[in-house]
Scaffold this active site. Structure first.
Site, PDB file in Angstrom:
ATOM      1  N   GLU A 263       0.889  -1.178   0.000  1.00 37.54           N
ATOM      2  CA  GLU A 263       0.000   0.000   0.000  1.00 37.54           C
ATOM      3  C   GLU A 263       0.916   1.213   0.000  1.00 37.54           C
ATOM      4  OE1 GLU A 263      -3.196  -0.101  -0.123  1.00 37.54           O
ATOM      5  OE2 GLU A 263      -3.701  -2.120   0.579  1.00 37.54           O
ATOM      6  N   CYS A 297      -2.814   8.627   2.793  1.00 38.64           N
ATOM      7  CA  CYS A 297      -2.410   8.216   1.443  1.00 38.64           C
ATOM      8  C   CYS A 297      -3.552   8.494   0.477  1.00 38.64           C
ATOM      9  CB  CYS A 297      -1.960   6.766   1.415  1.00 38.64           C
ATOM     10  SG  CYS A 297      -3.111   5.641   2.131  1.00 38.64           S
TER      11      CYS A 297
HETATM   12  C1  UN1 Z   1      -3.859   5.624   4.729  1.00 45.39           C
HETATM   13  O1  UN1 Z   1      -3.795   6.843   4.593  1.00 45.39           O
HETATM   14  O2  UN1 Z   1      -2.791   4.943   4.825  1.00 45.39           O
HETATM   15  O3  UN1 Z   1      -9.671   5.913   3.145  1.00 45.39           O
HETATM   16  C2  UN1 Z   1      -5.105   4.851   4.858  1.00 45.39           C
HETATM   17  C3  UN1 Z   1      -9.085   6.474   4.091  1.00 45.39           C
HETATM   18  C4  UN1 Z   1      -8.825   5.667   5.327  1.00 45.39           C
HETATM   19  C5  UN1 Z   1      -7.553   4.895   5.172  1.00 45.39           C
HETATM   20  C6  UN1 Z   1      -6.358   5.694   4.815  1.00 45.39           C
HETATM   21  N1  UN1 Z   1      -9.925   4.752   5.521  1.00 45.39           N
HETATM   22  O4  UN1 Z   1      -8.738   7.629   4.050  1.00 45.39           O
END
Ligand code: UN1
Length: 510
Positions: A263, A297
């Protein structure tokens, strides 16, 4: 909202109390590394680091736990995760406090992170009765084909600072019901959150009489991560972080024929069409772009707006940005907390400078707050930059609240811009035109793992599979059928015919 940041003593006390309530033995955890709070830039607590040499022992304990856990019926394994979810519910505020103090999330988002952990536990409990394999019709009479899903082995989890507990929990809740133990290398920026989360799981393990080695945490530096990556006893390595990290991890795990689930970076865009409801669009953009101080992210980093609406939209979003309450993440009413550290702030400044050189025009933000009061804390004003085109800096992920706004004339052009970045995590379109929405979702539309309509790019629910394409790494975790990465599939052919017909009509009789 207060503009005064909490004192160092205050924060230390709050963090230590919350960790203790979750069952952390702070004396045993103490060592010569200091955890700094981004809230005021001051030390919160000290921790002892593990080293790469500790990984062998941890994996050996996990392998031992795997031997018995894999034969425990999956619904019984679900009982452990159910108990863990109950403990998370009880300690939601404590864990939320630790997330806020260690990584700077506002209370609502920090507790939202814990809610994601609770949600995935509930999902995993249900899943523990639904690890279905298929039955397939055989081409031979008196034969049956079926597939069985078996536990895979030890899962190594490497997680980042920005979701210091939830990412581990998405992996762990699923891994545990799938029959796999977990060895976790959390972000070194959030060790108390990690220790507290793990202490709650340890308590559930003890109460349910599950094997001790099922959950292990190794707080430490990159050498711990590297040893996990290279360890042949780690069947699946699930890593969340930068594309640079993933580029190093992926080939190393592949080299030993391990599985990896990556990820990595995102560079998420929203397309805003002329038919979009600009009120709703503005709210969606502000949450996704400025929320979490731009450190998800899934954070929205680009807006691709039709030339007919770009001026009005930019004005509306900029007006909302000017009203954003920036300050202590644990103060009532704050919506934007600090960046995690000085390096993040520096990266933001460098990107803003590069954007200026590449033809960008700063619309709002970019400055720093509370510099005198807390010189080691980095509160940045979320920035909006109008860009004439998608230049190099726009195509990079800068992990800070910078929103680039780009113009488009045709939907084809907008979709091409959406896709013309190396990353492929999340995307969205704001439109009232169903045909436009469908075009965006079609095979030749957005190339991302997540494509939304009339909501922003961030804040996904746990029920769906989470992850993205291209430099985002291709992994999927959390809901839907992401569990399959955590199990191995066996194809079984059963012959009850009393004869031995061969497949493909092959004759072989002696
Ligand atoms: C991340 O930023 O690593 O969709 C995960 C989202 C959260 C997960 C983010 N449920 O923003």
């Amino acid at each position: 909202m207060t503009t005064t940041l909490p004192t160092a003593d205050d924060l230390r006390q709050q963090a230590q109390d919350a960790a203790r309530r979750c069952g952390v033995d702070l004396d045993a955890l103490a060592g010569d590394h200091f955890v700094t709070s981004p809230v005021n830039g001051q030390p919160l607590s000290s921790v002892r680091w593990s080293t790469g040499a500790d990984v062998d022992g941890a994996v050996a304990r996990a392998v031992e736990a795997f031997r018995s856990w894999r034969t425990v019926p999956a619904p019984v394994r679900g009982g452990l995760v159910r108990r863990f979810g109950e403990l998370l519910r009880e300690h939601k505020a404590d864990l939320g406090t630790l997330v806020s103090l260690e990584v700077g999330k506002i209370t609502s988002e920090a507790e939202g992170e814990v809610q994601e952990m609770i949600d995935i536990c509930e999902f995993a409990v249900g899943l523990s009765r639904q690890l279905y394999g298929r039955t397939i019709s055989s081409e031979r009479p008196g034969h049956r084909l079926m597939e069985t899903w078996h536990p895979l082995g030890v899962v190594g989890v490497i997680s980042a600072f920005n979701f210091p507990a939830a990412v581990w929990s998405w992996n762990t809740a699923i891994a545990l019901v799938c029959g796999d133990p977990v060895v976790w290398k959390p972000s070194e920026l959030a060790p108390l959150t990690a220790a507290a989360s793990a202490a709650l799981l340890d308590r559930a393990i003890a109460e349910e009489g599950a094997p001790e080695g099922l959950s292990q945490v190794l707080i430490g530096g990159p050498d711990v991560g590297e040893a996990l990556v290279d360890h042949p006893g780690v069947a699946l390595l699930s890593a969340t972080g930068s594309t640079r990290m993933g580029r190093a991890v992926g080939p190393r795990v592949a080299d030993r024929f391990g599985r990896s689930l990556l990820e990595l970076g995102g560079n998420n865009a929203a397309i805003v069409t002329p038919s979009a409801d600009l009120d709703l669009t503005t709210r969606g953009i502000v949450f996704s772009a400025a929320g979490t101080a731009g450190q998800r992210c899934t954070t929205m980093r680009r807006v691709i707006a039709h030339v007919d609406v770009i001026d009005e939209l930019t004005e509306r979003v900029a007006a909302a940005y000017r009203r954003l309450p920036i300050g202590s993440p644990v103060a009532e009413g704050t919506l934007v907390g600090p960046l995690v550290h000085g390096a993040a702030y520096k990266a933001m400044q460098n990107a803003l400078e590069a954007a200026g050189q590449q033809g960008g025009e700063l619309v709002v933000g970019g400055g720093r707050r509370f510099e005198d009061e807390a010189p080691d804390a980095y509160y940045a004003e979320p920035a909006i930059v109008r860009m004439p085109e998608q230049t190099d800096v726009v195509r990079q992920e800068t992990f800070a609240p910078i929103l680039y706004v780009l113009p488009y004339r045709t939907l084809e052009e907008a979709i091409a811009l959406n896709n013309d970045v190396p990353q492929g995590l999340s995307s969205s379109i704001f439109t009232s035109d169903q045909a436009e929405a469908e075009r965006f979702l079609a095979a030749d539309g957005s190339d991302c793992g997540i494509a939304n309509v009339n909501i922003g790019t961030s804040g996904a629910e746990i029920g769906g599979a989470f992850g993205g394409e291209k430099e985002t790494g291709g992994g999927r975790e959390s809901g839907s059928d992401a569990w399959r990465s955590y199990m191995r599939r066996a194809t079984n052919t059963i012959n009850y015919s009393g004869e031995l017909p061969l497949a493909q009509g092959v004759k072989f009789t002696v």
